[in-house]
Design a protein around this motif. Structure first.
Motif, PDB file in Angstrom:
ATOM      1  N   THR A  45      46.329  57.006  41.873  1.00 21.61           N
ATOM      2  CA  THR A  45      46.049  55.748  41.193  1.00 21.61           C
ATOM      3  C   THR A  45      46.100  54.589  42.194  1.00 21.61           C
ATOM      4  O   THR A  45      46.964  54.557  43.063  1.00 21.61           O
ATOM      5  N   LYS A  49      39.222  54.644  43.805  1.00 20.97           N
ATOM      6  CA  LYS A  49      38.139  55.507  43.300  1.00 20.97           C
ATOM      7  C   LYS A  49      37.130  54.714  42.476  1.00 20.97           C
ATOM      8  O   LYS A  49      35.926  54.819  42.671  1.00 20.97           O
ATOM      9  N   LYS A  73      38.663  54.566  30.548  1.00 18.49           N
ATOM     10  CA  LYS A  73      39.710  53.570  30.711  1.00 18.49           C
ATOM     11  C   LYS A  73      39.244  52.147  30.480  1.00 18.49           C
ATOM     12  O   LYS A  73      40.060  51.230  30.430  1.00 18.49           O
TER      13      LYS A  73
HETATM   14  N1  LIG Z   1      35.386  48.223  46.555  1.00 12.92           N
HETATM   15  C1  LIG Z   1      36.312  47.338  46.189  1.00 12.92           C
HETATM   16  N2  LIG Z   1      36.065  46.014  46.270  1.00 12.92           N
HETATM   17  C2  LIG Z   1      36.997  45.136  45.893  1.00 12.92           C
HETATM   18  N3  LIG Z   1      38.195  45.457  45.418  1.00 12.92           N
HETATM   19  C3  LIG Z   1      38.507  46.746  45.303  1.00 12.92           C
HETATM   20  C4  LIG Z   1      37.568  47.757  45.672  1.00 12.92           C
HETATM   21  N4  LIG Z   1      38.131  48.950  45.431  1.00 12.92           N
HETATM   22  C5  LIG Z   1      39.350  48.714  44.929  1.00 12.92           C
HETATM   23  N5  LIG Z   1      39.590  47.403  44.856  1.00 12.92           N
HETATM   24  C6  LIG Z   1      40.823  46.780  44.346  1.00 12.92           C
HETATM   25  O1  LIG Z   1      41.835  47.735  44.276  1.00 12.92           O
HETATM   26  C7  LIG Z   1      42.301  47.936  42.953  1.00 12.92           C
HETATM   27  C8  LIG Z   1      42.565  49.413  42.677  1.00 12.92           C
HETATM   28  O2  LIG Z   1      41.411  50.164  42.929  1.00 12.92           O
HETATM   29  P1  LIG Z   1      40.752  51.124  41.865  1.00 12.92           P
HETATM   30  O3  LIG Z   1      40.834  50.576  40.506  1.00 12.92           O
HETATM   31  O4  LIG Z   1      39.401  51.441  42.360  1.00 12.92           O
HETATM   32  O5  LIG Z   1      41.688  52.372  41.974  1.00 12.92           O
HETATM   33  P2  LIG Z   1      41.568  53.797  41.282  1.00 12.92           P
HETATM   34  O6  LIG Z   1      41.641  54.811  42.350  1.00 12.92           O
HETATM   35  O7  LIG Z   1      40.365  53.836  40.425  1.00 12.92           O
HETATM   36  O8  LIG Z   1      42.867  53.842  40.416  1.00 12.92           O
HETATM   37  P3  LIG Z   1      43.113  54.561  38.996  1.00 12.92           P
HETATM   38  O9  LIG Z   1      43.169  56.024  39.278  1.00 12.92           O
HETATM   39  O10 LIG Z   1      44.395  53.998  38.527  1.00 12.92           O
HETATM   40  O11 LIG Z   1      41.952  54.214  38.118  1.00 12.92           O
HETATM   41  C9  LIG Z   1      41.192  47.364  42.073  1.00 12.92           C
HETATM   42  O12 LIG Z   1      41.654  46.853  40.878  1.00 12.92           O
HETATM   43  C10 LIG Z   1      40.640  46.274  42.940  1.00 12.92           C
HETATM   44  O13 LIG Z   1      41.377  45.110  42.799  1.00 12.92           O
END
Ligand SMILES: Nc1ncnc2c1ncn2[C@@H]1O[C@H](COP(=O)(O)OP(=O)(O)OP(=O)(O)O)[C@@H](O)[C@H]1O
Ligand SMILES: [Mg+2]
Length: 848
Positions: A45, A49, A73
């Motif tokens: 998390t 991703k 989500k």
């Molecule tokens: N490509 C990006 N550009 C700008 N901000 C980003 C980017 N990727 C991630 N972030 C920032 O990092 C935070 C966490 O990243 P993200 O939501 O992509 O994680 P995740 O791996 O999808 O987590 P989860 O498994 O909890 O959904 C985002 O809310 C955002 O603020």
């Protein structure tokens, strides 16, 4: 920085050095076609991703690739938060107040900060508001909320409709679809049923098959009634009642009924149909990113919806032609629970089918999960692209390596293990079987504002405004009101022949036996007729009495075939017309006929019960006249009927009969894309040859420059040496021997030195020219490739049509006959106590 816009390539981020973990300038340009072998994205998390995949979807949109996006989500609706101006006030409504509070700021201040962060983030990655504007224009982003009207609701009813490709020849795929749909329905009702063993499943599947075989649509009411009264009496060798007793069936019917009759279920039956072709394409022709936000649903409902969506997608995939280009994407943001390694939820079967079969149709499946144990790696064998982000534990790493090894094979475990150790946020390992080696990269800044999950209320404000505010047109076939004659209305009361008006009689009039006659079936009972009239008048009728009256008209039924083998057209259209006697003069005015949807087999040879017959006018009572009309109808059909199919000549692409514009454009987009890819590839090869030549020349010049430089320094040294010698000579240091040549040799050396220096300058200039030339060739290529893309894209703006005319031999007249059309003449007493009447056409179904 390297260019980030390249046709058919997705700009995902920039490479990260595996040793130093520093970000380099090299852009990661992922070939869109590689996604047809699907992708998985795993990371803990917060690893980034969703950010990565939002970037990927943005690139797909920019490139005109539509997508189905399952969003458990509520994060992906962020794709609609794109602000080309990047103004603080654009961000303000979407700011999370808690975030602002935590930072000790008010909303405007925090919005300003966020806008600045976004602008700076984009700039750092070579992007700007202009790119966002292009993104917004390139696709229709729409949030669907199944089971809720916060976004656009989705009607699941289309999943119950009979397949339009027919049953024959498609049995295997359709049985699979039935199995999935039945599992989804039973899951929703909380019934865990084994498709092969449980009576619930077997019965429902049989009901579906029975209806679909006959091309009959099912709806929920029909389904529930059929459970109680199965249309099939035998299941295998057993009688239905033995196999699954009526009492138990009632229980199942009730369970389904309780869910489906509840008011909360109504939104499931409204909105856009779950029709993949239409979902992937906006009415204005742009590709669509259809985001299915399912965060508001409970687990059973999610499973229900995802399964239905996947089943429909499988059915759609089977109808597509083969391609190697990327036609569309299916993205699921959190696959936990839908493709588990050791259980078998309803979603799994269609997902497995997609992973096996979607490739041929150019549908790329991308799945994301936090936890490496959530995935069935056997299902992911042959998955071409793996994005592995930061993982929580060593165990997780070991698991993903096992998974990658079993799915992909031939991976160097040690190397990958080193690479994925200690990854930063937004840094991923990209393992792409189409590339020679894995690489590390950091994801580019997302153009969409990643504010996190949107609530249902926020989604409501995102809802696209429907342009269509028109009141629905009255349904065709609604009963028409004709002037009533109290006289005829009173027929019901009168029992004797002499009470009938002039020309009316209680037996069919005597007509030549050769004159073709037919009776339209009576669709409404007298009670139905009275109810229909009461509905129309808006009050209950007093002392209503109904009489069935047959009135003569002309019915013409025929079929026109459209066959054009070269264009793959083989279609038939049934045409039915009903004409008033006045329209049948010396010439028949076919255009005044009323279209009716009636099969010749539905016509009856005699009246449907006791009735009164109206007089037959002179235009309809002669055999010759009707026979002539028959021939005339045939000519009319031949001349008036054409089948319009979509056509884009440049793509040599024709629509199919009955195909929607959306579906055609979906195919056309792919065809255009294939042409574009091929043309750009060809150009790229040509340009590459030119570049190779220039690079070779450049290398030669650079070598020469090195030589010239070496030459120069050698000369310089010599010059100095000989200058020293000259001085020594002049001073006569070596025993007064005169060295007359000393001076001139030094001058010669100086000249050679300056020649060498000129050579260097020349070489340098040559190199600069070559470099410029290379850049110009590259720039020209980008421009030409862009023009090629635009050229193919423009074809989709206004698809033309091609008219298929019938051949004379494909026009068939089934019936042209005097048609006895039944009418209920209804007498009743008005509020004022007067006897009055009304008529209701008895052959029309009252539409509900
Ligand atoms: N490509 C990006 N550009 C700008 N901000 C980003 C980017 N990727 C991630 N972030 C920032 O990092 C935070 C966490 O990243 P993200 O939501 O992509 O994680 P995740 O791996 O999808 O987590 P989860 O498994 O909890 O959904 C985002 O809310 C955002 O603020
Ligand atoms: Mg996420």
């Amino acid at each position: 920085m390297q260019p980030i816009e390249r046709l058919g390539a997705f700009y995902l981020g920039r490479e990260v050095d595996p040793e130093t973990r520093d970000r380099s300038d090299a852009a990661v340009m992922y070939d869109a076609r590689d996604l047809t072998t699907h992708g998985v994205c795993v990371g803990m998390t917060g690893s980034g991703k969703t950010g990565l995949c939002v970037g990927l979807l943005e690139e797909a949109a920019l490139d005109g690739v539509p997508a189905l996006i399952i969003d458990p989500k509520g994060d992906i609706a962020n794709l609609l938060l794109t602000f080309p101006e990047l103004r603080p006030e654009d961000f303000a409504p979407w700011i999370n107040p808690d975030d602002a509070r935590r930072k000790g700021m008010d909303i405007p201040a925090y919005a300003k900060k966020t806008a600045d962060t976004w602008r700076a983030g984009l700039a750092e990655w070579g992007q700007d508001g202009e790119r966002i504007r292009r993104l917004r224009g390139s696709a229709d982003f729409r949030v669907y909320t199944p089971g809720s009207d916060a976004g656009v609701p989705v009607s699941i009813l289309s999943s119950l409709r009979a397949p339009r490709q027919g049953w024959e020849g498609n049995e295997e795929g359709l049985r699979e679809q039935i199995r999935g749909t039945v599992s989804a329905l039973l899951g929703l009702a909380g019934v865990e049923a084994d498709p092969l063993r449980s009576p619930e499943h077997i019965l429902l599947a049989n009901i579906f098959e029975h209806a679909w075989r006959q091309g009959r649509d099912l709806d929920l009411a029909a389904l529930i009634t059929s459970i109680q009264n199965p249309p099939v009496r035998k299941l295998g060798v057993f009688d239905v009642d033995t196999f699954y007793p009526a009492k138990d069936r009632f229980g199942l019917a009730m369970a389904l009924n309780n869910i489906m009759a509840s008011p909360g279920f109504a939104p499931w039956l409204q909105g856009d149909p779950l029709d993949i072709a239409a979902l992937l394409q906006a009415p204005d022709g742009r590709p669509r990113h259809a985001i299915f936000s399912i965060a508001h649903l409970d687990d059973q409902q999610r499973m229900f919806f995802v399964t239905l969506l996947l089943e429909q997608t499988v059915a759609w995939v089977r109808r597509q032609s083969g391609t190697t280009s990327l036609r569309a994407l299916l993205y699921m943001d959190e696959v936990f629970g839908f493709l588990p390694p050791s259980a078998n939820p309803p979603s799994k079967a269609p997902m497995l089918t997609l992973l096996k079969q979607a490739r041929a149709a150019g549908l790329g499946v991308v799945l994301t999960t936090q936890n490496p144990v959530d995935l069935d790696y056997k299902a992911l064998s042959n998955t071409g692209t793996w994005f592995i982000g930061k993982l929580q534990t060593e165990q997780d790493k070991a698991r993903i390596l096992d998974g990658l090894e079993s799915a992909s094979g031939g991976v160097d475990r040690g190397t990958i293990s080193d690479l994925i150790g200690d990854l930063g946020q937004r840094v991923f390992l990209l393992h792409n079987v189409h590339e020679s080696a894995p690489l590390l990269f950091q994801t580019r800044w997302a153009m969409s504002y990643l504010r996190g999950p949107l609530t249902r209320d926020q989604i409501r404000t995102l809802k696209p405004v429907e342009a269509d505010g028109a009141t629905p047109a009255p349904a065709a076939g609604a009963p028409t009101v004709a002037a009533t004659t109290a006289e005829i209305a009173e027929i019901a009361a009168a029992d004797t022949a002499d009470a009938l008006p002039e020309g009316y009689q209680r037996t069919p009039p005597a007509l030549p036996p050769t004159l073709p006659q037919a009776y339209l079936p009576v669709a409404l009972s007298d009670a139905d007729g009275v109810t229909a009239l009461a509905d129309r008048e808006g009050r209950a009728l007093t002392d209503a009495a109904a009489a069935l009256v047959y009135e003569p008209r002309l019915v013409a039924l025929g079929r026109v075939g459209f066959v054009d083998r070269r264009r793959g057209v083989d279609d038939e259209r049934a045409i039915g017309l009903l004409l008033d006697p006045e329209s049948v003069g010396t010439i028949v005015r076919w255009d005044d006929g009323e279209p009716i949807d009636l099969d010749a087999n539905a016509l009856e040879p005699a009246a449907g019960g006791e009735a009164v017959f109206a007089p037959v006018p002179g235009t309809l009572d002669k055999t010759k006249k009707i026979k002539a009309a028959n021939k005339d109808f045939r000519d009319h059909l031949y001349q008036s009927q054409t089948l319009e199919i979509f056509h884009i000549p440049e793509l040599k692409l024709y629509g199919e009969a009955g195909e929607s514009e959306a579906e055609f454009l979906g195919r056309a987009r792919l065809a255009a894309r294939e042409k574009r890819d091929a043309e750009v590839d060809k150009l790229r090869r040509k340009v590459q040859r030119a570049l190779d030549r220039l690079e070779k020349k450049l290398a030669r010049e650079e070598r020469e420059l090195e030589e010239d430089k070496a030459d120069y320094s050698a000369r310089k040294r010599e010059e100095l040496l000989s200058a020293g010698e000259t001085l020594i000579g002049m001073l006569g240091v070596f025993g007064g021997r005169k060295r007359t040549s000393g001076l001139s040799s030094a001058a010669r050396k100086r000249r050679m030195t300056s020649n060498a220096k000129m050579d260097i300058a020349e070489s340098e200039e040559e190199i600069a020219v070559l470099r410029e030339e290379i850049e110009a060739v590259q720039a020209q290529f980008e421009e030409d490739a862009e023009a090629i893309a635009e050229k193919w894209d423009a074809l989709l703006d206004a698809p033309g049509t091609h008219a298929v005319k019938p051949r004379r031999t494909d026009v068939r007249v089934d019936v042209v006959a005097l048609a006895w059309t039944p009418v209920w003449e209804i007498g009743h007493t008005s509020a004022g106590g007067r006897r009055t009447g009304g008529r209701v056409e008895a052959w029309r179904q009252v539409s509900g």
